[in-house]
Each structure stands twice: as structure tokens, then as C-alpha cells.
Motif scaffolding. Structure first.
Motif, PDB file in Angstrom:
ATOM      1  N   ALA A 112       0.512  -1.276  -0.008  1.00  0.00           N
ATOM      2  CA  ALA A 112      -0.065  -0.133  -0.066  1.00  0.00           C
ATOM      3  C   ALA A 112       1.038   1.427   0.186  1.00  0.00           C
ATOM      4  CB  ALA A 112      -0.709  -0.137   1.095  1.00  0.00           C
ATOM      5  N   VAL A 113       0.692   2.270  -0.979  1.00  0.00           N
ATOM      6  CA  VAL A 113       1.278   3.309  -0.825  1.00  0.00           C
ATOM      7  C   VAL A 113       0.488   4.681  -0.707  1.00  0.00           C
ATOM      8  CG1 VAL A 113       2.881   4.951  -2.494  1.00  0.00           C
ATOM      9  CG2 VAL A 113       2.846   2.318  -2.806  1.00  0.00           C
ATOM     10  N   PHE A 114       0.848   5.509   0.298  1.00  0.00           N
ATOM     11  CA  PHE A 114       0.030   6.554   0.643  1.00  0.00           C
ATOM     12  C   PHE A 114       0.792   7.511   1.216  1.00  0.00           C
ATOM     13  CE2 PHE A 114      -0.419   3.279   3.603  1.00  0.00           C
ATOM     14  CZ  PHE A 114      -0.279   3.921   4.875  1.00  0.00           C
ATOM     15  N   ARG A 115       0.399   8.904   0.935  1.00  0.00           N
ATOM     16  CA  ARG A 115       1.099   9.857   1.500  1.00  0.00           C
ATOM     17  C   ARG A 115       0.287  10.694   2.913  1.00  0.00           C
ATOM     18  NH1 ARG A 115       3.332  13.198  -3.699  1.00  0.00           N
ATOM     19  NH2 ARG A 115       4.110  11.305  -4.994  1.00  0.00           N
ATOM     20  N   THR A 116      -1.183  10.604   2.649  1.00  0.00           N
ATOM     21  CA  THR A 116      -1.651  11.344   3.587  1.00  0.00           C
ATOM     22  C   THR A 116      -2.898  10.370   4.330  1.00  0.00           C
ATOM     23  OG1 THR A 116      -3.634  11.692   1.883  1.00  0.00           O
ATOM     24  CG2 THR A 116      -1.814  13.373   2.258  1.00  0.00           C
ATOM     25  N   ALA A 117      -3.484  10.816   5.321  1.00  0.00           N
ATOM     26  CA  ALA A 117      -4.533   9.952   6.057  1.00  0.00           C
ATOM     27  C   ALA A 117      -5.699   9.758   5.081  1.00  0.00           C
ATOM     28  CB  ALA A 117      -5.019  10.729   7.117  1.00  0.00           C
ATOM     29  N   GLU A 118      -6.157  10.777   4.235  1.00  0.00           N
ATOM     30  CA  GLU A 118      -7.034  10.453   3.047  1.00  0.00           C
ATOM     31  C   GLU A 118      -6.536   9.415   2.267  1.00  0.00           C
ATOM     32  OE1 GLU A 118      -7.783  13.692   0.334  1.00  0.00           O
ATOM     33  OE2 GLU A 118      -9.866  13.205   0.794  1.00  0.00           O
ATOM     34  N   GLN A 119      -5.395   9.243   1.634  1.00  0.00           N
ATOM     35  CA  GLN A 119      -4.873   8.298   0.846  1.00  0.00           C
ATOM     36  C   GLN A 119      -4.980   7.045   1.393  1.00  0.00           C
ATOM     37  OE1 GLN A 119      -1.136   9.788  -0.878  1.00  0.00           O
ATOM     38  NE2 GLN A 119      -2.617  11.018  -2.407  1.00  0.00           N
ATOM     39  N   PRO A 136       5.300   8.279   3.983  1.00  0.00           N
ATOM     40  CA  PRO A 136       6.334   9.110   4.875  1.00  0.00           C
ATOM     41  C   PRO A 136       6.027   9.280   6.154  1.00  0.00           C
ATOM     42  CG  PRO A 136       4.863  10.431   3.479  1.00  0.00           C
ATOM     43  CD  PRO A 136       4.389   9.068   3.135  1.00  0.00           C
ATOM     44  N   ASP A 137       4.920   8.954   6.632  1.00  0.00           N
ATOM     45  CA  ASP A 137       4.639   9.037   7.886  1.00  0.00           C
ATOM     46  C   ASP A 137       3.333   7.961   8.458  1.00  0.00           C
ATOM     47  OD1 ASP A 137       3.498   9.776  10.527  1.00  0.00           O
ATOM     48  OD2 ASP A 137       2.478  11.490   9.894  1.00  0.00           O
ATOM     49  N   GLU A 138       3.966   6.810   8.947  1.00  0.00           N
ATOM     50  CA  GLU A 138       3.156   5.755   9.356  1.00  0.00           C
ATOM     51  C   GLU A 138       1.995   6.148  10.262  1.00  0.00           C
ATOM     52  OE1 GLU A 138       4.907   2.629  12.201  1.00  0.00           O
ATOM     53  OE2 GLU A 138       6.530   3.458  11.579  1.00  0.00           O
ATOM     54  N   HIS A 152       9.619   4.278   4.366  1.00  0.00           N
ATOM     55  CA  HIS A 152       9.572   5.763   3.764  1.00  0.00           C
ATOM     56  C   HIS A 152       9.715   5.621   2.287  1.00  0.00           C
ATOM     57  CE1 HIS A 152      10.298  10.031   2.732  1.00  0.00           C
ATOM     58  NE2 HIS A 152       9.903   9.970   4.025  1.00  0.00           N
ATOM     59  N   PRO A 153       9.090   6.470   1.274  1.00  0.00           N
ATOM     60  CA  PRO A 153       9.053   6.454  -0.162  1.00  0.00           C
ATOM     61  C   PRO A 153      10.613   6.670  -0.559  1.00  0.00           C
ATOM     62  CG  PRO A 153       7.121   7.889   0.495  1.00  0.00           C
ATOM     63  CD  PRO A 153       7.924   7.368   1.618  1.00  0.00           C
ATOM     64  N   ASP A 154      11.497   7.338   0.308  1.00  0.00           N
ATOM     65  CA  ASP A 154      12.798   7.577  -0.318  1.00  0.00           C
ATOM     66  C   ASP A 154      13.658   6.226   0.053  1.00  0.00           C
ATOM     67  OD1 ASP A 154      12.137  10.086  -1.530  1.00  0.00           O
ATOM     68  OD2 ASP A 154      12.648  11.088   0.711  1.00  0.00           O
ATOM     69  N   GLU A 155      13.167   5.219   0.605  1.00  0.00           N
ATOM     70  CA  GLU A 155      13.953   4.087   0.909  1.00  0.00           C
ATOM     71  C   GLU A 155      14.015   3.081  -0.015  1.00  0.00           C
ATOM     72  OE1 GLU A 155      13.705   2.403   5.165  1.00  0.00           O
ATOM     73  OE2 GLU A 155      12.055   3.554   4.991  1.00  0.00           O
ATOM     74  N   VAL A 156      14.263   3.486  -1.291  1.00  0.00           N
ATOM     75  CA  VAL A 156      14.125   2.585  -2.407  1.00  0.00           C
ATOM     76  C   VAL A 156      14.907   1.249  -2.429  1.00  0.00           C
ATOM     77  CG1 VAL A 156      14.246   2.484  -4.893  1.00  0.00           C
ATOM     78  CG2 VAL A 156      13.387   4.510  -3.950  1.00  0.00           C
ATOM     79  N   SER A 157      16.219   1.522  -1.944  1.00  0.00           N
ATOM     80  CA  SER A 157      17.226   0.179  -1.872  1.00  0.00           C
ATOM     81  C   SER A 157      16.620  -0.443  -0.526  1.00  0.00           C
ATOM     82  CB  SER A 157      18.769   0.915  -1.457  1.00  0.00           C
ATOM     83  OG  SER A 157      19.130   1.546  -2.420  1.00  0.00           O
TER      84      SER A 157
END
Length: 171
Positions: A112-119, A136-138, A152-157
């Protein structure tokens, strides 16, 4: 060769495509043969304007195949689903991992990919619980299940390493 299927599911503008592009590059760089399937539920995808292949498709051709030294691109006008696309990739035996964007209601493993509470509402519409979250914020989704990985979305590796471990600890 066995083929692992992992989807990225989220609402529009959640970062799915950006993450998929990065993951495909990192995993291919690590020697994993990756295929990507994108769900185009609204039929928005179009070939390049003015290209010969586009003109053939617009003229009504049932299929257009473009062969170059680097790739084969096939455009077919027909109804299909995720299962058929996966079967075709499996039959070819060339891919170890298929990353799927969309297809929220299908039954493959999903992140699951989301950035906000709504997403984070994506969690309530998935066909089954996700195998991980990327956010970005669990805290945006409330309480997460015990042991569920959160990236976090930046943790691609880190995400790529985790996916490889799910594939069977490839070297």
C-alpha cells in the motif's frame, strides 16, 4: 524459473509510479529481471502522437508490432485482464519479478502506497491486507498490524532488498 508478483496499490498521486520507476531500475541493476504491468482502467494510455505505429492503430489495425534492435513493442486491440498478462509473462519464463501498478481488487500481494490519511483509505478497499506500507508518516493510517514492514518512499534500496528477500534471498 519462478516468478514473484508484487503490486503497488494506492490512490492517484500517492507516488506509485515514481516508486515503481525507481524500484525497477534498482532491481534490474541488482540483476533481477523485472516486468511491470500498469493498470489503465480509464484507457488514457496513448501511443506517441504522429508515430507510424500510432497511425496504424488509429486506422483500426487489431495489432501493431514494432520491432527494433533493442525492443519489441506490441499494441493489441482486445479485452484482457491481469491474469492473462501474468500468464503470458510466466509462459515466456524470462522474468523473476513482476511489479504491478493498480489492480487493487485482484488477489496478488500488494504494497500500500499513501502520503496522507485520506490516501490511507486505500487500505479499506484492497482485496486483502497489504504485505507492507510505503508512506512518509506511518501514523497517517492509524495502527499498523504487528510485524508489517513500513518504508519511507525514499528508502528505495531498502524496499528493493525487502522485495528480494521475499523472492527467496537471491544472491
Amino acid at each position: 524459473m519462478s516468478m514473484t508478483v508484487i503490486g503497488l496499490a494506492g490512490w492517484s498521486d500517492s507516488g506509485k509510479t515514481t516508486l515503481l520507476v525507481k524500484l525497477a531500475g534498482v532491481l534490474e541493476g541488482q540483476g533481477v529481471r523485472v516486468a511491470v504491468i500498469k493498470h489503465d482502467a480509464h484507457g488514457h494510455y496513448k501511443e506517441a502522437e504522429g508515430a507510424d505505429s500510432t497511425r496504424f492503430a488509429q486506422a483500426g489495425a487489431s495489432a501493431v508490432v514494432v520491432v527494433s534492435p533493442e525492443a519489441v513493442r506490441t499494441y493489441e486491440r482486445r479485452r484482457s485482464g491481469l491474469g492473462e498478462a501474468l500468464d503470458a509473462l510466466r509462459a515466456g519464463g524470462r522474468y523473476e519479478l513482476v511489479l504491478v501498478e493498480g489492480f487493487k481488487e485482484e488477489h496478488h500481494d500488494k504494497i500500500a502506497v499513501f502520503r496522507t490519511a485520506e490516501q490511507a483509505g486505500i487500505l479499506s478497499v484492497l482485496s486483502r491486507p497489504p504485505i507492507a506500507w510505503v508512506t512518509p508518516d506511518e501514523g497517517t493510517a492509524g495502527n499498523r498490524p504487528e510485524g508489517l514492514p513500513v518504508f519511507h518512499p525514499d528508502e528505495v534500496s531498502g524496499i528493493a532488498d525487502w522485495i528480494r528477500s521475499r523472492m527467496g534471498n537471491r544472491e
